[in-house]
Enzyme design. Structure first.
Site, PDB file in Angstrom:
ATOM      1  N   ASP A 222      16.230  71.395   5.359  1.00 31.98           N
ATOM      2  CA  ASP A 222      16.735  70.104   5.822  1.00 31.98           C
ATOM      3  C   ASP A 222      15.577  69.164   6.161  1.00 31.98           C
ATOM      4  OD1 ASP A 222      19.166  68.612   6.735  1.00 31.98           O
ATOM      5  OD2 ASP A 222      18.115  68.667   8.661  1.00 31.98           O
ATOM      6  N   GLU A 283      15.326  69.195   0.758  1.00 27.45           N
ATOM      7  CA  GLU A 283      16.057  67.944   0.931  1.00 27.45           C
ATOM      8  C   GLU A 283      15.016  66.888   1.264  1.00 27.45           C
ATOM      9  OE1 GLU A 283      19.459  65.758   3.654  1.00 27.45           O
ATOM     10  OE2 GLU A 283      17.832  66.913   4.554  1.00 27.45           O
TER      11      GLU A 283
END
Length: 559
Positions: A222, A283
């Site tokens: 993330d 990401e």
């Protein structure tokens, strides 16, 4: 002879140079909305295990689980309080192990979400930091700074949170006086770690090993572009027209800083010490494909999400350009391109591709949004877009429920919304709840088969009954049947390992290419176009004789 998990992993190991992640179709599971075995209204790990046969039937190579670690759930699990445990709402470590073993027995790999940019404010380290003095080792794990102004009453800089509002929160010191400020790129309950701190870096290498030792096949990381902040934390005002990727990467002091690559090289070394081609997927929202490709150089990440492809409009010249750019830039560093159309942070592509108004990433759509989509056109385009995407060389990501043709849920009541974006913008942005509604399995069951009690953490619309898996599974024209057919043909023809060759002789509104023994033609224009000669294998929608209607993609066996 008993088939063990070790046997399963041995079968999963690829020969050098043909690593599984280069061609895999990876299915994202948002656990709280996938399947609920406990009946409390929140999906859980036993619910995932119960549907592994359905995922095997669909034909995916791997699953990616959004965060299930222990968390106060202020941002749906992206606020982690304990990186080495399962949150009780999702089950236990034993439940995780059972799910992992079941997936491996079916030849399905498992990728887990890891959130290294920030923790929950309930993490033991942050609680220690609040009790400690300014300048202490406990505070050095996070980004604490003195405020500006005569008495430190102003934040250290002018940065604005991704979720709206300021990016700093002031703490009350142990003696009750107003004290330092801490940085939170997202919600104030998500304090950012200081990744210049060796203790932080060592802790996360150990967290990687904890999950790798349990047998996971990789990590989706993330906010992989956000860990390092520019020295001095200078003021910065974003360009309002920059979009989701931000402006010039060098100008954004909290995105894409060069020092972050040292972290990924360290992580790469950790994974390389394990067998089975373990993988890291970034990401990373960055301005260009070329900049994103820096995250997947041979000694860093293995994959990065292709958000430029996701954000490309339903426009043939634009799609040809981003596909060419992606294959060139990722190929230049020896990495596969990834392809993705939906995830837990964006409007589902069955709705997004038919929007007629601007929709910034994360803003969502709701009852008062302009340019709401035509659901029929949206689904037609979504099926065509997926049929195009799954023919491209590289690795593809699917988001749970897209194989059912699920649209964004627009008409959620205000009092049901739970995304921090909704609250931090005082309802100006609807946020991401609309793509996170629990998915339907059985038309005539409570909560459409999400569980047996009818409880659902977000309300499900009545049209979910018509889209349930049991309604679609034996329907030859259903979206589920389309996905199953595409994935089977993709695997049989090894399209993920193929090479793309653009086809000439078509109008600008057509995307046409060859991948090995397959011809792919997508008509994005307003008029039907003539089909090339050959056997039609799969079409995203009904054909009109020898012509390809608008918003339709076809796979044809090459002569």
């Amino acid at each position: 002879m008993t088939f063990t998990q070790e046997d399963a992993r041995a079968e999963l190991v690829a020969a050098p140079g043909s690593e599984w992640w280069r061609t895999a179709v990876i299915y994202q599971i948002y656990p709280r909305s996938f399947a609920d075995a406990s009946g409390d209204g929140l999906g859980d790990l036993p619910g995932v295990t119960a549907h592994l046969d359905d995922l095997q039937d669909l034909g995916v190579d791997a699953i990616w689980l959004s965060p299930f670690q222990r968390s106060p759930q202020k941002d749906a699990g992206y606020d982690v309080a304990d990186y080495r445990d399962v949150d009780p709402i999702f089950g236990t470590l034993a439940d995780f192990d059972a799910m992992l073993a079941g997936a491996h027995e079916r030849g399905i790999r498992v990728i887990v979400d890891l959130v290294p940019n920030h923790s929950s404010d309930q993490h033991v380290w942050f609680q220690e930091a609040l009790k400690a003095a300014p300048g202490s080792p406990e505070r050095a794990r996070y980004i604490f700074r003195d405020g500006k102004g005569e008495n430190g009453e102003l934040p250290p800089n002018n940065w604005e949170s991704v979720f709206g509002g300021g990016m700093w929160k002031r703490v009350t010191e142990a003696d009750g006086t107003p004290g330092q400020w801490y940085l939170h790129i997202f919600d104030e309950s998500q304090p950012d770690f200081d990744w210049t701190n060796d203790e932080v870096r060592a802790e996360f290498r150990d967290i990687l090993r904890f999950w790798l030792d349990r047998g996971v096949d990789g990590f989706r990381v993330d906010v992989a572009h956000g860990l390092i902040k520019a020295e001095g934390l200078p003021d910065y005002t974003p360009d309002p027209d920059a979009g989701s990727m931000g402006g010039d990467a060098d100008a954004v002091p909290y995105w894409g800083q060069p020092g972050v690559h040292e972290v990924w090289r360290e992580w790469h070394e950790v994974l390389a010490a394990y067998d089975g081609d373990r993988a890291l997927c970034a990401e990373a929202w960055l301005p260009t494909v070329a900049e994103t490709a820096l995250w997947v150089r041979p000694d860093e990440m293995h994959q990065a999400f292709n958000f430029h492809y996701l954000e490309t409009a339903w426009d043939a010249p634009a799609l040809r350009a981003v596909i060419t750019d992606s294959l060139d830039e990722y190929g230049a560093v020896g990495a596969p391109s990834t392809w993705v159309l939906s995830n837990h942070d964006v409007v589902r592509h069955a709705s997004r591709l038919a929007l007629t108004a601007e929709n910034p990433q994360g803003a969502g759509i709701g009852p008062k949004s302009p340019g709401k989509p035509d659901p029929v056109k949206g689904l037609h385009r979504a099926r065509a877009a997926t049929t195009l995407m799954l023919a491209l060389p590289g690795s593809s990501y699917l988001y749970q429920g897209e194989e059912l043709g699920l649209p964004e849920v627009i008409d959620l009541p205000d009092d049901a919304r739970q995304d921090p974006t909704w609250f931090r913008t005082n309802g100006e942005r609807y946020g991401r709840d609309g793509c996170r509604v629990p998915i339907p399995w059985t038309a005539d069951a409570p909560a459409y088969g999400f569980n047996t009690t009818g409880a659902s953490w977000l309300p499900q619309p009545t049209e979910w009954a018509d889209l349930a898996r049991d309604v679609q599974v034996d329907d030859p024209s259903s979206t589920l049947t389309l996905y199953r057919s595409l994935l089977a043909e993709r695997r049989a023809r090894n399209l993920g390992a193929g090479e793309l060759e653009w086809l000439e002789g078509f109008v600008d509104d057509v995307v046409a290419f060859r991948n090995g023994s397959l011809l792919v033609v997508a008509n994005l224009g307003d008029a039907a176009v003539e089909l090339p000669a050959g056997e039609v294998l799969i079409a995203s929608g009904p054909l009109d004789g020898d012509t390809l209607p608008t918003d339709t993609t076809v796979w044809i066996a090459a002569a």
